[in-house]
Design a protein around this motif. Structure first.
Motif, PDB file in Angstrom:
ATOM      1  N   GLU A 145       0.827  -1.212   0.000  1.00  0.00           N
ATOM      2  CA  GLU A 145       0.000   0.000   0.000  1.00  0.00           C
ATOM      3  C   GLU A 145       0.864   1.266   0.000  1.00  0.00           C
ATOM      4  OE1 GLU A 145      -2.053  -3.468   1.131  1.00  0.00           O
ATOM      5  OE2 GLU A 145      -0.440  -2.564   2.291  1.00  0.00           O
ATOM      6  N   ALA A 146       1.875   1.294   0.848  1.00  0.00           N
ATOM      7  CA  ALA A 146       2.773   2.464   0.881  1.00  0.00           C
ATOM      8  C   ALA A 146       3.552   2.569  -0.416  1.00  0.00           C
ATOM      9  CB  ALA A 146       3.728   2.359   2.069  1.00  0.00           C
ATOM     10  N   ASN A 147       4.006   1.432  -0.938  1.00  0.00           N
ATOM     11  CA  ASN A 147       4.742   1.406  -2.195  1.00  0.00           C
ATOM     12  C   ASN A 147       3.880   1.980  -3.327  1.00  0.00           C
ATOM     13  OD1 ASN A 147       5.907  -1.208  -4.389  1.00  0.00           O
ATOM     14  ND2 ASN A 147       6.846   0.775  -4.066  1.00  0.00           N
ATOM     15  N   ILE A 148       2.639   1.556  -3.416  1.00  0.00           N
ATOM     16  CA  ILE A 148       1.733   2.025  -4.468  1.00  0.00           C
ATOM     17  C   ILE A 148       1.461   3.516  -4.331  1.00  0.00           C
ATOM     18  CG2 ILE A 148      -0.678   1.875  -5.262  1.00  0.00           C
ATOM     19  CD1 ILE A 148      -0.428  -1.205  -4.682  1.00  0.00           C
ATOM     20  N   LEU A 151       4.601   5.323  -5.570  1.00  0.00           N
ATOM     21  CA  LEU A 151       4.815   5.167  -7.014  1.00  0.00           C
ATOM     22  C   LEU A 151       3.916   6.097  -7.813  1.00  0.00           C
ATOM     23  CD1 LEU A 151       5.109   1.278  -7.331  1.00  0.00           C
ATOM     24  CD2 LEU A 151       6.953   2.942  -7.669  1.00  0.00           C
ATOM     25  N   LYS A 152       2.661   6.188  -7.414  1.00  0.00           N
ATOM     26  CA  LYS A 152       1.683   6.992  -8.164  1.00  0.00           C
ATOM     27  C   LYS A 152       2.058   8.468  -8.235  1.00  0.00           C
ATOM     28  CE  LYS A 152      -2.412   4.114  -7.559  1.00  0.00           C
ATOM     29  NZ  LYS A 152      -3.769   4.055  -6.953  1.00  0.00           N
ATOM     30  N   ARG A 153       2.837   8.945  -7.275  1.00  0.00           N
ATOM     31  CA  ARG A 153       3.240  10.362  -7.276  1.00  0.00           C
ATOM     32  C   ARG A 153       4.375  10.660  -8.244  1.00  0.00           C
ATOM     33  NH1 ARG A 153       2.491  13.663  -1.968  1.00  0.00           N
ATOM     34  NH2 ARG A 153       3.895  14.980  -3.132  1.00  0.00           N
ATOM     35  N   PHE A 154       5.009   9.600  -8.792  1.00  0.00           N
ATOM     36  CA  PHE A 154       6.214   9.822  -9.580  1.00  0.00           C
ATOM     37  C   PHE A 154       6.139   9.135 -10.945  1.00  0.00           C
ATOM     38  CE2 PHE A 154       7.271  10.625  -5.205  1.00  0.00           C
ATOM     39  CZ  PHE A 154       7.938  11.832  -5.302  1.00  0.00           C
ATOM     40  N   ALA A 155       5.048   9.393 -11.663  1.00  0.00           N
ATOM     41  CA  ALA A 155       4.874   8.925 -13.049  1.00  0.00           C
ATOM     42  C   ALA A 155       5.117   7.427 -13.188  1.00  0.00           C
ATOM     43  CB  ALA A 155       5.777   9.718 -13.998  1.00  0.00           C
ATOM     44  N   THR A 156       4.604   6.678 -12.208  1.00  0.00           N
ATOM     45  CA  THR A 156       4.782   5.231 -12.204  1.00  0.00           C
ATOM     46  C   THR A 156       3.422   4.581 -11.953  1.00  0.00           C
ATOM     47  OG1 THR A 156       7.043   5.466 -11.436  1.00  0.00           O
ATOM     48  CG2 THR A 156       6.007   3.329 -11.098  1.00  0.00           C
ATOM     49  N   VAL A 157       3.138   3.543 -12.732  1.00  0.00           N
ATOM     50  CA  VAL A 157       1.838   2.879 -12.670  1.00  0.00           C
ATOM     51  C   VAL A 157       1.985   1.515 -12.010  1.00  0.00           C
ATOM     52  CG1 VAL A 157      -0.080   1.981 -14.040  1.00  0.00           C
ATOM     53  CG2 VAL A 157       1.109   4.086 -14.767  1.00  0.00           C
ATOM     54  N   PRO A 158       1.420   1.341 -10.811  1.00  0.00           N
ATOM     55  CA  PRO A 158       1.423   0.008 -10.189  1.00  0.00           C
ATOM     56  C   PRO A 158       0.401  -0.882 -10.892  1.00  0.00           C
ATOM     57  CG  PRO A 158       0.423   1.645  -8.725  1.00  0.00           C
ATOM     58  CD  PRO A 158       0.842   2.364  -9.958  1.00  0.00           C
ATOM     59  N   LEU A 159       0.686  -2.169 -10.982  1.00  0.00           N
ATOM     60  CA  LEU A 159      -0.207  -3.104 -11.662  1.00  0.00           C
ATOM     61  C   LEU A 159      -0.897  -3.999 -10.644  1.00  0.00           C
ATOM     62  CD1 LEU A 159       2.136  -4.148 -14.594  1.00  0.00           C
ATOM     63  CD2 LEU A 159       0.390  -2.373 -14.580  1.00  0.00           C
ATOM     64  N   ASP A 160      -2.205  -4.197 -10.821  1.00  0.00           N
ATOM     65  CA  ASP A 160      -2.921  -5.108  -9.937  1.00  0.00           C
ATOM     66  C   ASP A 160      -2.782  -6.536 -10.454  1.00  0.00           C
ATOM     67  OD1 ASP A 160      -4.872  -5.545 -11.979  1.00  0.00           O
ATOM     68  OD2 ASP A 160      -6.035  -3.841 -11.250  1.00  0.00           O
ATOM     69  N   GLU A 161      -3.202  -7.492  -9.651  1.00  0.00           N
ATOM     70  CA  GLU A 161      -3.022  -8.903  -9.987  1.00  0.00           C
ATOM     71  C   GLU A 161      -3.768  -9.290 -11.269  1.00  0.00           C
ATOM     72  OE1 GLU A 161      -3.507 -13.199  -7.823  1.00  0.00           O
ATOM     73  OE2 GLU A 161      -2.907 -11.471  -6.605  1.00  0.00           O
ATOM     74  N   ASP A 162      -4.960  -8.719 -11.491  1.00  0.00           N
ATOM     75  CA  ASP A 162      -5.716  -9.021 -12.722  1.00  0.00           C
ATOM     76  C   ASP A 162      -4.940  -8.595 -13.970  1.00  0.00           C
ATOM     77  OD1 ASP A 162      -7.810 -10.139 -11.309  1.00  0.00           O
ATOM     78  OD2 ASP A 162      -9.035  -8.312 -11.349  1.00  0.00           O
ATOM     79  N   THR A 163      -4.350  -7.409 -13.930  1.00  0.00           N
ATOM     80  CA  THR A 163      -3.569  -6.916 -15.074  1.00  0.00           C
ATOM     81  C   THR A 163      -2.350  -7.801 -15.316  1.00  0.00           C
ATOM     82  OG1 THR A 163      -4.309  -4.659 -14.622  1.00  0.00           O
ATOM     83  CG2 THR A 163      -2.335  -4.917 -16.008  1.00  0.00           C
TER      84      THR A 163
END
Length: 183
Positions: A145-148, A151-163
């Motif tokens: 949760e903290a990692n995500i 990441l979102k603040r710095f032009a980075t897209v976290p991927l969920d398990e479905d993706t």
């Protein structure tokens, strides 16, 4: 060389870093230190050294929208993961490059600590480490949760398990064969 170039180079100098003089900083169970914060390169490049403990997960699967990464393994081994491809176990002396928009993550499933130098171009992503450190505070374990959130603040897209599963299925459908992916 024109006069403007001559004036410009007067303000430049070669950067020289002695990592042993830079204290390690904590990100939960991980350690890092900033070797180049981008100030020497007008934010075109930053370098971070990271220490990943044995049997540790790294960040969540993600991709960067604005920067490339390089990883120079200096101690132990680090496993690099890309959905739909076999993992790469990089050992000391190996170099891994990750281009913009390639989904990836890394981990240390091994019994010894792993250390690497991470190069990031352009270098603004160095602020991610500082922000994540601020989010975690003292002694807090790095969570997905903290990692995500960071990441979102710095032009980075976290991927969920479905993706991730869709990427693996597409890879298999395209004839990339059976792959063993750690999620």
């Amino acid at each position: 060389m024109d006069q403007k170039h001559k004036e410009y180079i007067k303000a430049l100098h070669v950067g020289h870093v002695r990592p042993d003089e830079i204290p390690w900083r904590r990100l939960g169970q991980y350690l890092y230190r900033v070797l180049e914060d981008g100030s020497q390169t007008q934010m075109r490049l930053c370098m971070i050294e990271s220490l990943i403990p044995p049997r540790s997960e790294g960040p969540v699967f993600h991709f960067h929208e604005m920067h490339d990464e390089g990883f120079i393994i200096t101690k132990g081994r680090i496993r690099f993961h890309t959905p739909g491809a076999p993992p790469i176990d990089a050992k000391a002396g190996d170099i891994i490059t990750v281009p913009i928009r390639l989904p990836h993550k890394f981990s240390n499933p091994f019994n010894e600590e792993g250390v690497f130098i991470n190069t990031i171009t352009p270098g603004f992503f160095v602020r991610y480490f500082e922000y994540l450190e601020q989010l975690l505070g003292d002694g807090t374990k790095l969570t997905a949760e903290a990692n995500i959130a960071a990441l979102k603040r710095f032009a980075t897209v976290p991927l969920d398990e479905d993706t991730i599963m869709k990427l693996i299925e597409e890879s298999k459908a395209n004839g990339n064969g059976d792959v063993d992916i750690d999620i």
